[in-house]
Design an enzyme around this catalytic site. Structure first.
Site, PDB file in Angstrom:
ATOM      1  N   HIS A 239       0.877  -1.169   0.000  1.00 27.37           N
ATOM      2  CA  HIS A 239       0.000   0.000   0.000  1.00 27.37           C
ATOM      3  C   HIS A 239       0.913   1.218   0.000  1.00 27.37           C
ATOM      4  O   HIS A 239       1.889   1.263   0.741  1.00 27.37           O
ATOM      5  CB  HIS A 239      -0.878  -0.022   1.263  1.00 27.37           C
ATOM      6  N   ARG A 260      -6.606   9.537  -1.329  1.00 22.77           N
ATOM      7  CA  ARG A 260      -6.195   9.838  -2.705  1.00 22.77           C
ATOM      8  C   ARG A 260      -7.425  10.007  -3.588  1.00 22.77           C
ATOM      9  O   ARG A 260      -7.453  10.858  -4.471  1.00 22.77           O
ATOM     10  CB  ARG A 260      -5.263   8.743  -3.240  1.00 22.77           C
TER      11      ARG A 260
END
Ligand SMILES: Cc1cc2nc3c(=O)[nH]c(=O)nc-3n(C[C@H](O)[C@H](O)[C@H](O)COP(=O)(O)OP(=O)(O)OC[C@H]3O[C@@H](n4cnc5c(N)ncnc54)[C@H](O)[C@@H]3O)c2cc1C
Length: 567
Positions: A239, A260
């Site tokens: 990640h 994001r």
């Protein structure tokens, strides 16, 4: 010496109490309320594993402008077409049904928009905003409601009990699971007609890692020892945004993808939004493999922060808005002395999810009748890279299918007598560590494992590094034989560390050996020495199986494009 053990007889033994394990129990009971089910969990039931840690959410098609086909294509494109297409299709088809079950049957309450519909947010790599969530604490909502449901169906709960091995009968049929009761130190044999393995994979063998610590590849290692094939083991997802907090246990903890999706910037130490050099179209909303590789490249090129990371910054949305939308993450960053709502936070790629796992069919069946594998222990659904939001969907969809498949098939299976030799061999693994008079500390060995996996089989790899990783792992395997732990089995933390490590090393070996074979860059498997994807030679998946002694078998199989052929 022959070990004494308690015997529990049951219809179905479910190993693991994350999303896959609990759904398996509930769905089996829904079809057949009369079944006797035994739930074996190394950690606290409903509170251990990673499903509870799910922050971002759950991908499901719920909007008429979205479609199952779009979700399917996103999943294949994210997985770089290495996916088992039947598993991926099953995932996207069943995900909306699971959301329905979660809300209507089990009482979850997900976030809604002004019209009262379930609100779905953007996640990377998706052509439609389809991630169902409860703020950024989605897993807690799901697992709390599933845990409550267990009080209704009342399986036999073996908590703080670690499954050791799958035990066969002399005729080679599944007979049950050998276990160690961590609290009492006693051995148990759960004699079952069907077994469902759902221990949540093995992404913890890295220095910087996100998953729950008790997940140590136990299910995959058990299946390997039972002779099953695993696939895609080289595909370990990093990640891109794990916290950096020095020596604190918070290092590696994930700041989820919704950031994001909501417009967070990733910046290097000079404040540059570096994603423009790696994926100028999607920028920060590119898939995890691309963003993790880009961040790693920035750090390795000397453009990272002093702490060896990069920055994530969402403060431009305004303090109140960030606080309102991401309360869990704001609190987490405050705990380590920064504040996501007011400024940048230092992050690094963190080991997160194992795409690889045991080969299964769409009902989680394996090559051993009566043995099923569900959730992160299985391989094939995500191919070379998992989309954010498809993990909890996988564990609940396939946990559900495994439970129903067992309930439907249970009358075909009987309680098989265990092969006593195999059972004693399994208990002897534990006894060996307790009796060993060696001089190796399991904690030191675990650190060495994490160090070599991070350095040599991390975000980007090459032939030399992969070879070093294998050498180190083989050395760790032999040092494990000289382990020294306190001489008892009751709540023996060092003994459990040694057992964890034994499984992690076995699984890690399958990863690096598969990684050595795949001479290309695809999804999460990034190589400096083969920088491009090689579709001509490598639209194949790698299977790995243990052989006699320390031998192993490794082979490649072309991906079957049963529904979509990549362009
Ligand atoms: C920090 C974090 C955030 C995430 N966020 C998301 C997200 O937003 N969306 C998404 O889709 N996915 C997310 N994921 C991935 C997702 O959590 C997993 O894909 C999924 O929850 C795995 O479910 P599982 O049931 O297979 O395993 P888990 O939920 O991990 O459960 C494993 C269970 O097995 C037990 N166990 C382990 N070993 C043994 C043993 N030897 N004997 C008995 N029991 C054993 C454990 O105690 C635990 O109960 C996230 C993962 C992490 C780490």
């Amino acid at each position: 010496m022959t070990q004494k053990y308690e015997v529990i007889q049951t219809d179905i033994a479910v190993i693991g109490s994350g999303g896959a394990g609990l759904f398996a129990v509930l769905k089996a009971k829904e079809l057949r309320a009369d079944l006797d089910i035994t739930l074996i969990s190394k950690g606290a039931i409903g509170r251990s594993g990673c499903t509870r840690m799910v922050q971002g959410g759950f991908n499901a098609v719920l909007n008429e402008e979205d479609s199952i086909e779009k979700h399917f294509l996103d999943t294949l494109s994210g997985g770089k077409y290495l996916n088992d297409q039947e598993l991926a299709w099953t995932l996207v088809n069943d995900a909306p049904k699971v959301i329905h079950d979660l809300e209507v049957k089990y009482g979850c309450f997900f976030d809604r928009d002004d019209t009262g519909r379930i609100k779905q947010k953007a996640f990377a790599g998706q052509s439609f905003d389809r991630t169902v969530h409860k703020g950024d604490l989605t897993g807690i909502e799901i697992m709390s409601r599933l845990r409550e449901q267990l009080f209704r169906v009342e399986p036999r709960e073996l908590e703080d009990v670690r499954a050791l091995d799958l035990i066969m009968s002399k005729e080679g049929s599944i007979s049950g699971v050998s276990c160690l009761d961590v609290r009492t130190g006693e051995f148990i044999f759960v004699n079952a007609k069907c077994v469902i393995v759902a221990t949540g994979g093995a992404a913890t063998m890295y220095k910087i890692a996100a998953p729950a610590r008790e997940k140590t590849g136990d299910g995959v290692a058990m299946c390997l020892r039972a002779g099953l094939k695993v696939r895609d083991m080289e595909m370990l997802q990093f990640h891109p945004t794990g916290l950096l907090a020095g020596e604190s246990r918070m290092t590696g903890a994930v700041l989820e993808e919704g950031l994001r999706g909501a417009g967070a910037f990733l910046k290097n130490a000079s404040g540059e939004r570096f994603m423009s050099r790696y994926d100028s179209e999607r920028m920060e909303r590119s898939t995890r493999d691309v963003v993790a590789r880009a961040s790693y490249t920035e750090i390795m090129s000397g453009r990272g922060t002093k702490g060896g990371g990069i920055y994530i910054d969402i403060s431009h949305l305004g303090k109140d808005e960030v606080q309102r939308r991401f309360p869990g993450m704001v609190e987490r960053t405050r705990l380590i002395g920064s504040d996501l709502s007011t400024g940048p936070v230092e992050v690094s790629p963190t080991s997160h999810f194992a795409m690889g796992g045991v080969e299964i069919g769409i009902d989680c069946e394996t090559s051993i009748p009566g043995l099923y594998v569900a959730g992160e222990d299985s391989g094939g659904t995500h191919g070379a890279n998992r989309l954010g939001g498809n993990g909890v969907a996988e564990s609940t969809v396939f946990g559900s299918r495994a439970g129903m498949a067992c309930a439907r098939a249970i009358d075909q299976f009987e309680l098989n007598k265990p092969d006593e030799e195999l059972l004693q061999k399994s208990f002897a693994r534990v006894a060996y560590f307790v009796q060993s008079e060696g001089n190796e500390s399991p904690f030191t060995l675990t650190n060495s494992l994490k160090e070599t996996m991070w350095e040599n089989f991390g975000v980007v790899r090459n032939e030399k590094k992969i070879a070093s990783a294998e050498t180190d792992l083989l050395e760790l395997r032999s040092r494990l034989k000289r382990i020294n732990v306190p001489k008892n089995q009751v709540f023996n933390v060092a003994l459990n560390e040694a057992l964890d490590l034994e499984n992690q090393v076995e699984v890690a070996l399958s990863m690096v050996r598969s990684g050595a074979l795949r001479k290309e860059t695809r999804g999460s498997h990034s190589r400096y020495d083969y920088e491009e994807a090689d579709d001509e030679n490598w639209l194949k998946f790698i299977s790995y199986q243990l052989g006699d002694g320390e031998n192993y078998l490794i082979e490649t199989t072309p991906v079957q494009f049963t529904r979509v052929v990549p362009r």
